[in-house]
Design an enzyme around this catalytic site. Structure first.
Site, short mmCIF file in Angstrom:
data_model
loop_
_atom_site.label_atom_id
_atom_site.label_comp_id
_atom_site.label_asym_id
_atom_site.label_seq_id
_atom_site.Cartn_x
_atom_site.Cartn_y
_atom_site.Cartn_z
N TYR A 62 1.18 2.17 -1.10
CA TYR A 62 1.93 1.86 0.14
C TYR A 62 1.79 0.38 0.54
O TYR A 62 1.91 0.06 1.72
CB TYR A 62 1.44 2.75 1.28
CG TYR A 62 2.04 4.15 1.26
CD1 TYR A 62 3.42 4.34 1.28
CD2 TYR A 62 1.23 5.28 1.28
CE1 TYR A 62 3.98 5.61 1.28
CE2 TYR A 62 1.79 6.56 1.29
CZ TYR A 62 3.17 6.71 1.29
OH TYR A 62 3.72 7.98 1.31
N GLU A 100 5.35 2.35 -9.12
CA GLU A 100 4.58 3.51 -8.65
C GLU A 100 4.18 4.43 -9.82
O GLU A 100 3.07 4.97 -9.82
CB GLU A 100 5.41 4.28 -7.61
CG GLU A 100 5.59 3.46 -6.33
CD GLU A 100 6.59 4.07 -5.36
OE1 GLU A 100 7.12 5.17 -5.63
OE2 GLU A 100 6.84 3.44 -4.31
N ASN A 133 6.35 14.61 6.96
CA ASN A 133 7.67 14.56 6.31
C ASN A 133 7.64 14.95 4.82
O ASN A 133 8.58 14.71 4.08
CB ASN A 133 8.37 13.22 6.56
CG ASN A 133 7.70 12.06 5.87
OD1 ASN A 133 6.72 12.23 5.14
ND2 ASN A 133 8.22 10.86 6.09
N HIS A 171 7.28 12.07 -0.76
CA HIS A 171 7.56 10.66 -1.05
C HIS A 171 8.45 10.56 -2.26
O HIS A 171 8.27 11.31 -3.23
CB HIS A 171 6.25 9.90 -1.33
CG HIS A 171 6.49 8.55 -1.95
ND1 HIS A 171 6.74 7.43 -1.19
CD2 HIS A 171 6.57 8.16 -3.25
CE1 HIS A 171 6.96 6.39 -2.01
NE2 HIS A 171 6.85 6.81 -3.26
N LYS A 208 3.35 15.47 -0.37
CA LYS A 208 2.22 14.96 0.40
C LYS A 208 1.30 16.12 0.83
O LYS A 208 1.68 17.30 0.72
CB LYS A 208 2.74 14.21 1.62
CG LYS A 208 3.58 12.97 1.28
CD LYS A 208 4.01 12.27 2.57
CE LYS A 208 4.97 11.13 2.31
NZ LYS A 208 5.33 10.43 3.58
P1 IDP Z 1 10.01 6.83 3.16
O1 IDP Z 1 8.86 7.77 2.91
O2 IDP Z 1 11.24 7.55 3.64
O3 IDP Z 1 10.29 5.92 1.99
P2 IDP Z 1 8.84 4.51 4.43
O4 IDP Z 1 9.54 3.64 5.41
O5 IDP Z 1 8.61 3.97 3.07
O6 IDP Z 1 9.60 5.91 4.39
O7 IDP Z 1 7.45 4.90 5.08
C1 IDP Z 1 6.44 5.52 4.30
C2 IDP Z 1 5.85 6.66 5.10
O8 IDP Z 1 5.18 6.11 6.24
C3 IDP Z 1 6.86 7.63 5.70
O9 IDP Z 1 7.26 8.63 4.79
C4 IDP Z 1 6.09 8.19 6.86
O10 IDP Z 1 5.15 9.15 6.40
C5 IDP Z 1 5.32 6.97 7.34
N1 IDP Z 1 6.06 6.25 8.39
C6 IDP Z 1 7.10 5.41 8.22
N2 IDP Z 1 7.53 4.90 9.36
C7 IDP Z 1 6.74 5.44 10.31
C8 IDP Z 1 6.69 5.30 11.72
O11 IDP Z 1 7.46 4.58 12.34
N3 IDP Z 1 5.72 6.01 12.34
C9 IDP Z 1 4.85 6.82 11.68
N4 IDP Z 1 4.87 6.97 10.34
C10 IDP Z 1 5.80 6.29 9.67
MG MG Z 2 9.14 4.43 1.15
#
Ligand code: IDP
Ligand code: MG
Length: 169
Positions: free
Chosen positions: A82, A160, A146, A149, A42
């Site tokens: 997303y 994707e 984080n 992805h 990212k």
């Molecule tokens: P992942 O990246 O571990 O698959 P997902 O639940 O698919 O996690 O969420 C996609 C992205 O959305 C996360 O990597 C993070 O950047 C963001 N995200 C997910 N949950 C939250 C939240 O509760 N607060 C803020 N950002 C979130």
């Molecule tokens: Mg995800």
């Protein structure tokens, strides 16, 4: 590798590489989401100069880079990618962030369910809770940064990959 093409037209740098030394089987072509998965470094990872570190971890695991594209995602593509999160409180911020600067979008190839291997290596969504030894556990601390992805299922991997690399779908 049999072919590799790179162009450096500022500010975008693109490398696309679609070769397969080991795996040219029909199955891999038909079911790219099973043996292949989408990985995105990212914008925070690119900005922090962690592309090499993240790539290196995946390569050392013996996953193979099949395609890579450094691109600033447009909003429509980000929303498509997303889509499962549309309507959630963090959706707009997530889309704004992922489209804010270049991200490195990649396809990695490995054994069956490569997506699962990559997810294990990435670690929990919240870096503060991600296990040491994982990419997020070692290199990140906040949810908003984080770093990476990874597709979360075989179906997601196929979906994707088709968004970003239709030639591989
Ligand atoms: P992942 O990246 O571990 O698959 P997902 O639940 O698919 O996690 O969420 C996609 C992205 O959305 C996360 O990597 C993070 O950047 C963001 N995200 C997910 N949950 C939250 C939240 O509760 N607060 C803020 N950002 C979130
Ligand atoms: Mg995800």
């Amino acid at each position: 590798l049999t072919s590799r093409a790179a162009s450096t037209s500022s500010p975008k740098f693109v490398v696309k590489c679609c070769t397969s030394r080991h795996d040219t089987s029909r199955e891999a072509v038909r079911l790219p989401g099973v043996k292949r998965t989408l990985v995105i470094v990212k914008p925070d990872g690119v900005e922090r100069g962690l592309v090499g570190e993240i790539l290196s971890r995946l390569e050392k695991k013996q996953l193979r880079l099949v395609a890579a594209d450094l691109r600033t995602m447009d909003v429509a593509t980000a929303k498509r990618h997303y889509a499962e999160h549309e309507g959630k409180p963090f959706f707009d911020r997530l889309v704004a962030f992922i489209t804010s600067a270049p991200a490195l979008v990649m396809v990695f190839e490995g054994p069956d369910d490569t997506w699962r291997v990559v997810r294990t290596m990435i670690g929990a969504t919240n870096p503060a809770e991600a296990a040491p030894g994982t990419i997020r556990g070692d290199l990140a601390i906040e949810m908003d940064g984080n770093l990476v992805h990874g597709s979360d299922s075989a179906d997601a991997a196929q979906r994707e990959i088709a968004i970003f690399f239709p030639d591989l779908a």
